[in-house]
Design a protein around this motif. Structure first.
Motif, PDB file in Angstrom:
ATOM      1  N   THR A   2       0.799  -1.159  -0.012  1.00  0.00           N
ATOM      2  CA  THR A   2      -0.085   0.160  -0.156  1.00  0.00           C
ATOM      3  C   THR A   2       0.844   1.417  -0.074  1.00  0.00           C
ATOM      4  O   THR A   2       1.868   1.250   0.775  1.00  0.00           O
ATOM      5  CB  THR A   2      -0.889   0.146   1.228  1.00  0.00           C
ATOM      6  OG1 THR A   2      -1.834  -1.079   1.158  1.00  0.00           O
ATOM      7  CG2 THR A   2      -1.917   1.276   1.247  1.00  0.00           C
ATOM      8  N   ARG A 168       0.621   1.531 -13.267  1.00  0.00           N
ATOM      9  CA  ARG A 168      -0.505   0.947 -13.809  1.00  0.00           C
ATOM     10  C   ARG A 168      -1.590   1.917 -13.760  1.00  0.00           C
ATOM     11  O   ARG A 168      -1.826   2.871 -13.184  1.00  0.00           O
ATOM     12  CB  ARG A 168      -1.330  -0.100 -12.993  1.00  0.00           C
ATOM     13  CG  ARG A 168      -0.452  -1.535 -12.900  1.00  0.00           C
ATOM     14  CD  ARG A 168       0.865  -1.596 -12.036  1.00  0.00           C
ATOM     15  NE  ARG A 168       1.568  -2.879 -11.933  1.00  0.00           N
ATOM     16  CZ  ARG A 168       1.241  -3.689 -10.940  1.00  0.00           C
ATOM     17  NH1 ARG A 168       0.505  -3.478  -9.855  1.00  0.00           N
ATOM     18  NH2 ARG A 168       1.967  -4.688 -10.899  1.00  0.00           N
ATOM     19  N   GLU A 208      -9.309  -1.341  -2.893  1.00  0.00           N
ATOM     20  CA  GLU A 208      -8.502  -2.538  -3.707  1.00  0.00           C
ATOM     21  C   GLU A 208      -7.792  -2.232  -4.706  1.00  0.00           C
ATOM     22  O   GLU A 208      -6.474  -2.786  -4.518  1.00  0.00           O
ATOM     23  CB  GLU A 208      -9.791  -3.351  -4.565  1.00  0.00           C
ATOM     24  CG  GLU A 208      -9.051  -4.422  -5.449  1.00  0.00           C
ATOM     25  CD  GLU A 208      -8.507  -5.288  -4.787  1.00  0.00           C
ATOM     26  OE1 GLU A 208      -7.594  -6.158  -5.310  1.00  0.00           O
ATOM     27  OE2 GLU A 208      -8.705  -5.697  -3.455  1.00  0.00           O
ATOM     28  N   LEU A 209      -7.776  -0.842  -5.170  1.00  0.00           N
ATOM     29  CA  LEU A 209      -6.585  -0.521  -6.179  1.00  0.00           C
ATOM     30  C   LEU A 209      -5.427  -0.025  -5.345  1.00  0.00           C
ATOM     31  O   LEU A 209      -4.441  -0.273  -5.655  1.00  0.00           O
ATOM     32  CB  LEU A 209      -6.980   0.705  -6.912  1.00  0.00           C
ATOM     33  CG  LEU A 209      -8.026   0.315  -8.240  1.00  0.00           C
ATOM     34  CD1 LEU A 209      -8.606   1.618  -8.928  1.00  0.00           C
ATOM     35  CD2 LEU A 209      -7.385  -0.758  -9.019  1.00  0.00           C
ATOM     36  N   ARG A 211      -4.769  -1.538  -2.538  1.00  0.00           N
ATOM     37  CA  ARG A 211      -4.213  -2.738  -1.957  1.00  0.00           C
ATOM     38  C   ARG A 211      -3.256  -3.480  -3.206  1.00  0.00           C
ATOM     39  O   ARG A 211      -2.094  -3.958  -2.974  1.00  0.00           O
ATOM     40  CB  ARG A 211      -4.889  -3.656  -1.427  1.00  0.00           C
ATOM     41  CG  ARG A 211      -4.543  -4.953  -0.833  1.00  0.00           C
ATOM     42  CD  ARG A 211      -5.680  -5.962  -0.863  1.00  0.00           C
ATOM     43  NE  ARG A 211      -6.101  -6.347  -2.169  1.00  0.00           N
ATOM     44  CZ  ARG A 211      -5.355  -7.232  -2.932  1.00  0.00           C
ATOM     45  NH1 ARG A 211      -4.494  -7.774  -2.593  1.00  0.00           N
ATOM     46  NH2 ARG A 211      -5.877  -7.702  -4.171  1.00  0.00           N
ATOM     47  N   SER A 212      -3.740  -3.381  -4.367  1.00  0.00           N
ATOM     48  CA  SER A 212      -3.210  -4.372  -5.575  1.00  0.00           C
ATOM     49  C   SER A 212      -2.443  -3.387  -6.457  1.00  0.00           C
ATOM     50  O   SER A 212      -1.458  -4.094  -7.164  1.00  0.00           O
ATOM     51  CB  SER A 212      -4.451  -4.877  -6.297  1.00  0.00           C
ATOM     52  OG  SER A 212      -5.123  -3.822  -6.893  1.00  0.00           O
ATOM     53  N   ARG A 213      -2.311  -1.941  -6.329  1.00  0.00           N
ATOM     54  CA  ARG A 213      -1.687  -1.317  -7.357  1.00  0.00           C
ATOM     55  C   ARG A 213      -2.405  -1.554  -8.703  1.00  0.00           C
ATOM     56  O   ARG A 213      -1.796  -1.377  -9.549  1.00  0.00           O
ATOM     57  CB  ARG A 213      -0.298  -1.461  -7.362  1.00  0.00           C
ATOM     58  CG  ARG A 213       0.292  -0.892  -5.862  1.00  0.00           C
ATOM     59  CD  ARG A 213       0.148   0.381  -5.533  1.00  0.00           C
ATOM     60  NE  ARG A 213       0.960   0.797  -4.482  1.00  0.00           N
ATOM     61  CZ  ARG A 213       2.115   1.492  -4.477  1.00  0.00           C
ATOM     62  NH1 ARG A 213       2.694   1.805  -5.697  1.00  0.00           N
ATOM     63  NH2 ARG A 213       2.612   1.849  -3.172  1.00  0.00           N
ATOM     64  N   GLY A 214      -3.558  -2.089  -8.838  1.00  0.00           N
ATOM     65  CA  GLY A 214      -3.974  -2.515 -10.180  1.00  0.00           C
ATOM     66  C   GLY A 214      -3.375  -3.425 -11.013  1.00  0.00           C
ATOM     67  O   GLY A 214      -3.421  -3.270 -12.185  1.00  0.00           O
ATOM     68  N   ALA A 215      -2.891  -4.360 -10.400  1.00  0.00           N
ATOM     69  CA  ALA A 215      -2.044  -5.374 -11.039  1.00  0.00           C
ATOM     70  C   ALA A 215      -3.020  -6.017 -12.032  1.00  0.00           C
ATOM     71  O   ALA A 215      -2.524  -6.580 -12.966  1.00  0.00           O
ATOM     72  CB  ALA A 215      -1.548  -6.542  -9.692  1.00  0.00           C
ATOM     73  N   ALA A 216      -4.255  -6.396 -11.713  1.00  0.00           N
ATOM     74  CA  ALA A 216      -5.188  -7.211 -12.693  1.00  0.00           C
ATOM     75  C   ALA A 216      -5.748  -6.049 -13.461  1.00  0.00           C
ATOM     76  O   ALA A 216      -6.660  -6.959 -14.449  1.00  0.00           O
ATOM     77  CB  ALA A 216      -5.962  -8.230 -11.913  1.00  0.00           C
ATOM     78  N   GLU A 217      -5.853  -4.796 -13.275  1.00  0.00           N
ATOM     79  CA  GLU A 217      -6.876  -3.865 -13.984  1.00  0.00           C
ATOM     80  C   GLU A 217      -6.124  -3.024 -14.946  1.00  0.00           C
ATOM     81  O   GLU A 217      -6.675  -2.102 -15.168  1.00  0.00           O
ATOM     82  CB  GLU A 217      -7.506  -3.146 -12.947  1.00  0.00           C
ATOM     83  CG  GLU A 217      -8.532  -3.840 -11.934  1.00  0.00           C
ATOM     84  CD  GLU A 217      -7.808  -4.496 -10.828  1.00  0.00           C
ATOM     85  OE1 GLU A 217      -8.487  -5.382 -10.367  1.00  0.00           O
ATOM     86  OE2 GLU A 217      -6.810  -4.312 -10.460  1.00  0.00           O
ATOM     87  N   HIS A 218      -4.734  -3.042 -15.021  1.00  0.00           N
ATOM     88  CA  HIS A 218      -4.307  -2.076 -15.772  1.00  0.00           C
ATOM     89  C   HIS A 218      -4.412  -2.074 -17.301  1.00  0.00           C
ATOM     90  O   HIS A 218      -4.776  -3.174 -17.887  1.00  0.00           O
ATOM     91  CB  HIS A 218      -2.577  -2.598 -16.018  1.00  0.00           C
ATOM     92  CG  HIS A 218      -1.698  -1.616 -16.745  1.00  0.00           C
ATOM     93  ND1 HIS A 218      -1.361  -0.489 -16.684  1.00  0.00           N
ATOM     94  CD2 HIS A 218      -1.308  -1.957 -18.158  1.00  0.00           C
ATOM     95  CE1 HIS A 218      -0.588   0.162 -17.768  1.00  0.00           C
ATOM     96  NE2 HIS A 218      -0.450  -0.797 -18.551  1.00  0.00           N
TER      97      HIS A 218
END
Length: 250
Positions: A2, A168, A208-209, A211-218
């Motif tokens: 984060t 991302r 969520e972004l 937490r994940s830094r957009g790993a799956a949403e880039h």
């Protein structure tokens, strides 16, 4: 991981405020750049910097001088739409240029100012608040449609230039109308907002972004629904918020 520092441009009210509050609630130092100072519950957790993209040079200086030394999360939610919907030929020249200044140029300046910092914090995240008008256009909203489409295309282009291991880029848009001060300024005092979404609906996605830094949403454009869930726009574009010409208020 984060990020410990975030920037929200256009975060004093509306969707941007929903994102800023969600990040601040996670203990992230959150800086808001906007025309007005954040007010109300949670405002004391936000670091405010005055910025108005209608004054181009001062706006760029505010970004240069006000950005924290480390930035891991950025959200661009600044937006301008006219006081009323009106036909293209009746659009005021100042309203037209202000929409480009805030909806397009401000986004470009923010990207230029923050992308180096996001790369340094790799992986950084840039979240752009888009609109259904990108996919639906509609009568009496030519300036808004043109500028939000340009903004979306700008982000898509930058995404293709960017290494996702460094930054991302994600876009998000509401599935329906959102109850914001800007919308309320265009409605009658007795208007019923019970069917409108709340800015806080974006909090789950923001969290969520972070937490994940957009790993799956880039590279994705995500439609945020009234229950706080989200789906890729490729799964179905949101319904148009345009009104038939015969019923469109003037």
């Amino acid at each position: 991981m984060t990020a410990d520092t975030a920037v929200v441009v256009g975060g004093s009210t509306g969707i941007g405020r929903g994102v800023a509050d969600a990040w601040a609630a996670r203990g992230i130092e959150t800086h808001v750049f906007s025309r007005s100072r954040p007010a109300g519950p949670g405002a004391d957790r936000l670091v405010w910097h005055r910025l108005d993209f209608r004054d181009a040079e001062r706006a760029r200086e505010a970004l240069r001088s006000g950005l924290p030394s480390r930035v891991g999360l950025v959200c661009y939610s600044a937006v301008y739409f006219t006081a009323r919907r009106e036909p293209f030929l009746e659009t005021d020249d100042t309203d037209w240029t202000d929409q480009f200044a805030i909806n397009v140029h401000g986004l470009a300046w923010t990207l230029k100012a923050t992308l180096p910092a996001l790369r340094a914090a790799a992986p950084g995240l840039f979240l752009h608040i888009s609109s259904e008008v990108v996919y639906n256009a509609g009568p009496n909203r030519s300036g808004y449609a043109a500028t939000k489409a340009a903004a979306s295309s700008l982000v898509q282009s930058v995404t293709q230039e960017t290494d996702p291991s460094q930054v991302r880029l994600v876009q998000a848009l509401p599935a329906g109308m959102v109850d914001t001060p800007g919308i309320r300024a265009r409605r009658s005092q007795d208007f019923d907002y019970s069917g409108y979404m709340a800015p806080a609906t974006f909090a789950p996605l923001a969290a969520e972004l972070a937490r994940s830094r957009g790993a799956a949403e880039h590279g994705e454009a995500l439609v945020v629904h009234a229950d706080g869930s989200w789906t890729p726009v490729g799964d179905g574009a949101p319904a148009s918020q345009s009104r038939p010409l015969a019923n469109s208020p003037r």
